[in-house]
Design a protein around this motif. Structure first.
Motif, mmCIF file in Angstrom:
data_model
loop_
_atom_site.group_PDB
_atom_site.id
_atom_site.type_symbol
_atom_site.label_atom_id
_atom_site.label_comp_id
_atom_site.label_asym_id
_atom_site.label_seq_id
_atom_site.Cartn_x
_atom_site.Cartn_y
_atom_site.Cartn_z
ATOM 1 N N ILE A 192 7.187 -8.114 -1.460
ATOM 2 C CA ILE A 192 5.903 -7.727 -2.044
ATOM 3 C C ILE A 192 5.371 -6.487 -1.336
ATOM 4 C CG2 ILE A 192 3.521 -8.461 -2.496
ATOM 5 C CD1 ILE A 192 5.626 -10.048 -4.055
ATOM 6 N N VAL A 193 4.771 -5.583 -2.096
ATOM 7 C CA VAL A 193 4.057 -4.449 -1.521
ATOM 8 C C VAL A 193 2.582 -4.604 -1.890
ATOM 9 C CG1 VAL A 193 4.623 -3.020 -3.531
ATOM 10 C CG2 VAL A 193 3.891 -1.928 -1.419
ATOM 11 N N HIS A 194 1.697 -4.440 -0.911
ATOM 12 C CA HIS A 194 0.269 -4.719 -1.126
ATOM 13 C C HIS A 194 -0.390 -3.678 -2.020
ATOM 14 C CE1 HIS A 194 -4.056 -5.015 -0.253
ATOM 15 N NE2 HIS A 194 -3.819 -6.286 0.038
ATOM 16 N N ARG A 195 -0.208 -2.413 -1.725
ATOM 17 C CA ARG A 195 -0.658 -1.271 -2.531
ATOM 18 C C ARG A 195 -2.148 -0.934 -2.419
ATOM 19 N NH1 ARG A 195 1.853 -0.518 -8.333
ATOM 20 N NH2 ARG A 195 0.327 -2.082 -8.947
ATOM 21 N N ASP A 196 -2.889 -1.606 -1.547
ATOM 22 C CA ASP A 196 -4.309 -1.250 -1.396
ATOM 23 C C ASP A 196 -4.784 -1.561 0.024
ATOM 24 O OD1 ASP A 196 -6.662 -0.137 -2.276
ATOM 25 O OD2 ASP A 196 -7.411 -1.955 -3.231
ATOM 26 N N ILE A 197 -4.066 -1.028 1.005
ATOM 27 C CA ILE A 197 -4.422 -1.238 2.405
ATOM 28 C C ILE A 197 -5.609 -0.345 2.754
ATOM 29 C CG2 ILE A 197 -3.641 -0.968 4.795
ATOM 30 C CD1 ILE A 197 -2.383 -3.348 3.349
ATOM 31 N N LYS A 198 -6.691 -0.947 3.249
ATOM 32 C CA LYS A 198 -7.897 -0.212 3.629
ATOM 33 C C LYS A 198 -8.767 -1.107 4.516
ATOM 34 C CE LYS A 198 -10.126 -1.453 -0.794
ATOM 35 N NZ LYS A 198 -10.686 -0.905 -2.042
ATOM 36 N N PRO A 199 -9.712 -0.549 5.265
ATOM 37 C CA PRO A 199 -10.538 -1.353 6.182
ATOM 38 C C PRO A 199 -11.310 -2.467 5.479
ATOM 39 C CG PRO A 199 -10.773 0.976 6.675
ATOM 40 C CD PRO A 199 -9.995 0.895 5.391
ATOM 41 N N GLU A 200 -11.724 -2.229 4.243
ATOM 42 C CA GLU A 200 -12.490 -3.247 3.512
ATOM 43 C C GLU A 200 -11.661 -4.487 3.215
ATOM 44 O OE1 GLU A 200 -14.251 0.786 2.513
ATOM 45 O OE2 GLU A 200 -12.244 -0.070 2.739
ATOM 46 N N ASN A 201 -10.342 -4.376 3.282
ATOM 47 C CA ASN A 201 -9.479 -5.500 2.944
ATOM 48 C C ASN A 201 -8.956 -6.256 4.165
ATOM 49 O OD1 ASN A 201 -9.803 -5.209 0.221
ATOM 50 N ND2 ASN A 201 -7.920 -4.065 -0.110
#
Length: 379
Positions: A131-140
């Motif tokens: 699986i690739v997450h595709r939305d890595i960011k501090p909010e997550n």
């Protein structure tokens, strides 16, 4: 009364306006109490027709069930589709990394190293399962309520299985020419996303590198875009800025390991799995060299105000054809690429991207172990 996998779950939402925990591009999250057990949970609610075959939250619930067992994967308790909405109940979590960072300040190197270590561990787990997450960011990245030393990764709504077939990497689109949004969140997306390439594990690592720089520096050279700027213009300007920034540029004044993370992510081939263990060892060695202990305990959010250099003194000039037809935009922060698509789906009762679908036998297997939500009530 015991509510297990064989029984339906019921929840009582807090009064309207008091129980809302957050709002994303395709869902609203509420605090709720589980009937029978009294457990407090987070309920994620998204509008969807019964005719939609690949609802967002069902996909996310399946992925959370598939990925469970790693410390940074939140627990999913149930899923249900009722009338015009779908619901997913999951582990109630605390504040996000984005919320704990104060004002426009940076945070300590020790804190960023700890975040990188835990993030790399969960990405290794996710990537190992295809699986690739595709939305890595501090909010997550949110903190566990019962353990302030543990972060959890959320928002798998646009996550997908990735193919090791190199031919997949050749299937790309031109976001500018085709007037399409990129995949992920503009501020944190990889260069491959800006270039319309299918995303792979390397792109999660590149986004994580941006998160690290952001926390260390307190900023990134590509600022949030003006709210009335078109989405396409924003994408092109941010793409040009990211392309102009190398790992050494962004890590100037900070440990080189952070710059090496970005450089490494951009060196990987589409079908190449990152060396998560070696990357974690690099940050562990950095901590040892600085005399820092990465043991548990609350994170240190002491504001830091480092002197940083901006490798892009002037905003690049870009040409966006027929810009007026695109309409007003926003800064792109907090939105994913399915924002417009999902709204479209509600109107036309179509289907979401088939690429987000797990194999049919795996979906059936996961659905059989996720308890159903029978009813959601308000007190």
């Amino acid at each position: 009364m015991t509510l297990g996998p064989a029984g339906a779950l019921k929840y009582m939402l807090a009064p309207y306006g008091k129980g809302m925990l957050g709002k994303g591009s395709y869902s609203i999250v509420y605090r709720a109490t589980e009937e029978g057990s009294g457990r407090t949970v987070a309920i994620k609610k998204s509008r969807v027709s019964n005719l939609v075959k690949r609802p967002t939250l069902r996909h996310e619930a399946r992925l959370l069930e598939l990925l469970k067992g790693q410390a940074a994967i939140p627990a999913v308790y149930g899923y249900g589709q009722l009338e015009h909405f779908e619901y997913m109940s999951m582990e109630l979590l605390g504040s996000s990394v984005a919320e704990l960072r104060k004002d426009d300040a940076g945070v300590t190197v020790k804190t960023v190293i700890r975040i990188m270590d835990q993030a790399l561990a969960v990405l290794e787990h996710i990537h190992s399962l295809g699986i690739v997450h595709r939305d890595i960011k501090p909010e997550n990245f949110l903190f566990a309520l019962d353990d302030p030393s543990t972060i959890k990764l959320i928002d798998f709504g646009i996550s997908k299985p990735f193919s090791r077939d190199k031919s997949t990497a050749l299937k790309k689109y031109d976001p500018l020419k085709e007037r399409r949004h990129i995949v992920g969140t503009l501020y944190w997306a990889s260069l491959n996303s800006h270039n319309g390439e299918d995303l792979a594990p390397r792109d999660d690592i590149e986004s994580l590198a941006f998160v690290g720089f952001f926390l260390l520096r307190g900023n990134l050279p590509w600022k949030p875009r003006p709210r009335m700027e078109s989405q396409l213009r924003s994408q092109e300007i941010v793409r040009a800025m990211k392309a102009a920034c190398s790992g050494p540029d962004l890590s100037a004044g900070f440990p080189k390991e952070f710059g090496e993370l970005l450089t490494y992510s951009r060196s990987l081939a589409y079908d190449e799995l990152p060396g998560h263990g070696a990357l974690r060892k690099s940050f562990s060695s950095l901590a040892d060299g600085l005399g820092l202990s990465l043991d548990g305990g609350p994170f240190d959010w002491t504001p830091c105000y480092p002197q940083t250099t901006n490798p892009i003194p002037d905003e690049p000039t870009v040409s966006v054809p027929d810009e007026d037809e695109d309409g007003g935009g926003d800064d792109g922060l907090g939105e994913d690429s399915y924002y417009g698509t999902d709204v479209d789906i509600w109107d036309r009762q179509g289907e979401r991207d088939k690429d987000l679908t797990l194999p049919a036998e795996k979906e059936a297997e996961l659905d059989s172990v996720i308890p159903l939500i029978e009813e959601v009530q308000r007190d």
